[in-house]
Design a protein around this motif. Sequence first.
Motif, short mmCIF file in Angstrom:
data_model
loop_
_atom_site.label_atom_id
_atom_site.label_comp_id
_atom_site.label_asym_id
_atom_site.label_seq_id
_atom_site.Cartn_x
_atom_site.Cartn_y
_atom_site.Cartn_z
N ASP A 22 0.80 -1.23 0.00
CA ASP A 22 0.00 0.00 0.00
C ASP A 22 0.83 1.27 0.00
O ASP A 22 0.29 2.38 -0.10
N GLY A 23 2.16 1.14 0.12
CA GLY A 23 3.03 2.31 0.06
C GLY A 23 3.04 3.17 1.31
O GLY A 23 3.67 4.23 1.32
N GLN A 24 2.38 2.72 2.38
CA GLN A 24 2.31 3.53 3.60
C GLN A 24 3.57 3.40 4.46
O GLN A 24 3.82 4.25 5.32
N ASN A 25 4.32 2.32 4.24
CA ASN A 25 5.57 2.10 4.99
C ASN A 25 5.38 2.22 6.49
O ASN A 25 6.09 2.95 7.20
N THR A 26 4.39 1.50 6.98
CA THR A 26 4.12 1.47 8.41
C THR A 26 5.31 0.88 9.16
O THR A 26 5.94 -0.07 8.71
N THR A 27 5.61 1.47 10.32
CA THR A 27 6.73 0.98 11.13
C THR A 27 6.21 0.34 12.41
O THR A 27 5.09 0.57 12.84
N GLY A 28 7.08 -0.48 13.01
CA GLY A 28 6.72 -1.15 14.26
C GLY A 28 7.53 -2.43 14.42
O GLY A 28 8.60 -2.59 13.82
N LEU A 29 7.01 -3.37 15.20
CA LEU A 29 7.64 -4.67 15.39
C LEU A 29 7.19 -5.59 14.26
O LEU A 29 6.00 -5.86 14.13
N PRO A 30 8.11 -6.06 13.42
CA PRO A 30 7.71 -6.92 12.29
C PRO A 30 7.00 -8.19 12.75
O PRO A 30 7.40 -8.82 13.74
N THR A 31 5.96 -8.55 12.03
CA THR A 31 5.22 -9.78 12.31
C THR A 31 5.13 -10.68 11.08
O THR A 31 4.63 -11.80 11.18
N TRP A 32 5.57 -10.19 9.91
CA TRP A 32 5.53 -10.94 8.67
C TRP A 32 6.87 -10.81 7.95
O TRP A 32 7.58 -9.83 8.12
N TYR A 33 7.18 -11.83 7.12
CA TYR A 33 8.33 -11.72 6.23
C TYR A 33 7.99 -12.32 4.87
O TYR A 33 7.20 -13.27 4.78
N ASP A 34 8.56 -11.74 3.84
CA ASP A 34 8.40 -12.24 2.48
C ASP A 34 9.77 -12.57 1.92
O ASP A 34 10.72 -11.80 2.08
N LYS A 35 9.89 -13.75 1.28
CA LYS A 35 11.14 -14.13 0.62
C LYS A 35 11.07 -13.73 -0.86
O LYS A 35 10.20 -14.21 -1.58
N THR A 36 11.95 -12.85 -1.26
CA THR A 36 12.02 -12.42 -2.65
C THR A 36 13.48 -12.41 -3.09
O THR A 36 14.32 -11.82 -2.41
N ALA A 37 13.76 -13.10 -4.21
CA ALA A 37 15.13 -13.18 -4.74
C ALA A 37 16.07 -13.68 -3.65
O ALA A 37 15.87 -14.75 -3.10
N ASN A 38 17.08 -12.88 -3.31
CA ASN A 38 18.08 -13.33 -2.35
C ASN A 38 17.94 -12.64 -0.99
O ASN A 38 18.91 -12.47 -0.26
N GLY A 39 16.73 -12.26 -0.62
CA GLY A 39 16.55 -11.59 0.65
C GLY A 39 15.17 -11.77 1.22
O GLY A 39 14.31 -12.43 0.64
N ILE A 40 14.96 -11.20 2.39
CA ILE A 40 13.64 -11.20 3.01
C ILE A 40 13.21 -9.76 3.27
O ILE A 40 14.04 -8.88 3.51
N PHE A 41 11.90 -9.54 3.20
CA PHE A 41 11.30 -8.22 3.42
C PHE A 41 10.40 -8.32 4.65
O PHE A 41 9.62 -9.27 4.76
N LEU A 42 10.51 -7.34 5.54
CA LEU A 42 9.77 -7.37 6.79
C LEU A 42 8.57 -6.43 6.75
O LEU A 42 8.60 -5.38 6.11
N GLU A 43 7.51 -6.82 7.45
CA GLU A 43 6.33 -5.99 7.58
C GLU A 43 5.77 -6.15 8.99
O GLU A 43 5.53 -7.27 9.45
N PRO A 44 5.54 -5.01 9.69
CA PRO A 44 5.89 -3.65 9.29
C PRO A 44 7.40 -3.42 9.31
O PRO A 44 8.15 -4.26 9.79
N ILE A 45 7.80 -2.27 8.81
CA ILE A 45 9.22 -1.93 8.79
C ILE A 45 9.69 -1.69 10.22
O ILE A 45 9.00 -1.01 11.00
#
Length: 245
Positions: free
Chosen positions: A129-152
């Motif tokens: 959604d492009g909001q770039n919410t921050t906080g304690l991450p509770t999710w991760y996505d594996k893309t290419a050679n890394g992981i992405f955290l949500e929230p940031i």
Amino acid sequence: MSNVFSNTTTKAGILQAIERYTKLGDAGITGNTTRLAEFTAEVNLALDDVYATVFEVGGTWQFDDSNHTKYPIITTTITSGQRDYPFTTDEQGNLILDIYKVLIADSDGNFREIEPADQQSNAPTGFTDGQNTTGLPTWYDKTANGIFLEPIPNYTRAASLKVFINREGSYFVTTDTTKKPGFAGLFHEILALKPAYKYAMINQLNNKDDLAREIFKMEDRIKNYYKAREKDVQKTLRGVANNAH
């Protein structure tokens, strides 16, 4: 019986077995610089094949090459404002093959497991959604050679991202002698059989079919062995509900 990579005295090494299977004779590989390099590469390819099989059939007992000196767990710093964290190799430079669990520590250092997601299908809206919410991450996505955290993450803390991995094996180099493969010694012979079979096939040796049969039998034994490693885990039989009336 486990096998070292090369033993020109006892003739009990993997390379010496290849010399016998290929009929290249004593020192036909170890005494030839080009062949030594070529067959070392073939042994490492056979090692990859073994580990692909082991990873496929393994259960909750996560396999790792016993030559690695650290466990297959990576820890890194959580950085405030950083969503993505690259993981191409482990701390010793070994290629990472898969990530199967991620834990994160909060700002007080307490670890908890976070959930996997896929940004292209079932991801939480925070990934897209492009909001770039921050906080304690509770999710991760594996893309290419890394992981992405949500929230940031909205905090920075050392050694607070813990990633459990599968990784490549510890490979042989031409100068190795006493080093052994990092899987069960019962099956080390397959690292001689596979390179020998390729050589026999290319050069149309009479024993190529015999070698192929031995490889097939040993691969089956490897699968059965690693399937049965979890003798301390209770197996349960799950039935399928029948809703028919």
